[in-house]
Write a protein that holds these residues in place. Structure first.
Motif, short mmCIF file in Angstrom:
data_model
loop_
_atom_site.label_atom_id
_atom_site.label_comp_id
_atom_site.label_asym_id
_atom_site.label_seq_id
_atom_site.Cartn_x
_atom_site.Cartn_y
_atom_site.Cartn_z
N VAL A 11 9.75 5.88 13.88
CA VAL A 11 10.30 5.68 15.22
C VAL A 11 10.77 7.03 15.75
O VAL A 11 11.47 7.78 15.05
N VAL A 12 10.39 7.34 16.97
CA VAL A 12 10.74 8.63 17.57
C VAL A 12 11.04 8.42 19.05
O VAL A 12 10.51 7.49 19.68
N GLN A 13 11.88 9.26 19.59
CA GLN A 13 12.21 9.16 21.02
C GLN A 13 11.09 9.79 21.85
O GLN A 13 10.35 10.66 21.36
N PRO A 14 10.97 9.38 23.11
CA PRO A 14 9.98 10.01 23.99
C PRO A 14 10.18 11.53 24.02
O PRO A 14 11.32 12.02 24.06
N GLY A 16 9.33 13.39 21.54
CA GLY A 16 9.42 13.83 20.15
C GLY A 16 8.06 14.04 19.51
O GLY A 16 7.01 13.91 20.16
N LYS A 84 4.83 9.65 24.00
CA LYS A 84 5.19 8.77 25.11
C LYS A 84 5.27 7.33 24.60
O LYS A 84 4.66 6.99 23.59
N PRO A 85 6.00 6.48 25.31
CA PRO A 85 6.07 5.07 24.89
C PRO A 85 4.69 4.43 24.76
O PRO A 85 4.49 3.58 23.88
N THR A 88 2.84 4.16 21.40
CA THR A 88 3.26 3.18 20.39
C THR A 88 2.09 2.32 19.97
O THR A 88 1.41 1.72 20.80
N THR A 111 6.23 4.16 16.64
CA THR A 111 6.98 3.56 17.74
C THR A 111 7.71 4.65 18.50
O THR A 111 8.48 5.42 17.91
N VAL A 112 7.44 4.72 19.80
CA VAL A 112 8.08 5.71 20.66
C VAL A 112 9.01 4.96 21.60
O VAL A 112 8.56 4.23 22.49
N SER A 113 10.29 5.15 21.39
CA SER A 113 11.26 4.37 22.16
C SER A 113 12.58 5.10 22.22
O SER A 113 12.99 5.76 21.25
N SER A 114 13.26 4.96 23.35
CA SER A 114 14.59 5.54 23.47
C SER A 114 15.66 4.52 23.08
O SER A 114 16.84 4.84 23.08
#
Length: 114
Positions: A11-14, A16, A84-85, A88, A111-114
């Motif tokens: 899981v990583v933030q946008p 990242g 980017k989201p 995902t 998974t790309v999510s804030s």
């Protein structure tokens, strides 16, 4: 028979980065990464030929993802930057054996999510 072991998802933030790895149990030819998001078809993300001379990318990842390989380790990598989201998905490694048979990895979730 070729066994594949994938790693590197998470899981990583946008914005990242993540690096995926896929190691084959024996030398292989073309190596590639695919991804499949829920409700969507599996799509080719990137491909690299045996020597590494040719690399192809989906338009959606050009300039952000880089595919590379280490033939001494029978391993292919996918460096993913500026995530980017919409990136995902479950990411799958696919390789072609010298016999011309395709083998798939088990998949690793990104998974790309804030």
């Amino acid at each position: 028979q070729v066994q594949l072991v994938e790693s590197g998802g998470g899981v990583v933030q946008p914005g990242g980065s993540l690096r995926l790895s896929c190691t084959a149990s024996r030398p292989v030819f073309t190596m590639s990464w695919y991804r499949q998001a829920p409700g969507k078809e599996r799509e080719l993300v990137a491909l690299i030929t045996t020597s590494g001379a040719t690399r192809n990318y989906a338009d959606s990842v050009k300039g952000r993802f880089t595919i590379s390989r280490d033939n001494a380790k029978d391993t292919v990598y996918l460096q993913m930057n500026s995530l980017k989201p919409e990136d995902t998905a479950n990411y799958y490694c696919k390789v072609q054996s010298p016999m011309g048979i395709d083998y798939w990895g088990q998949g690793t979730q990104v998974t790309v999510s804030s």
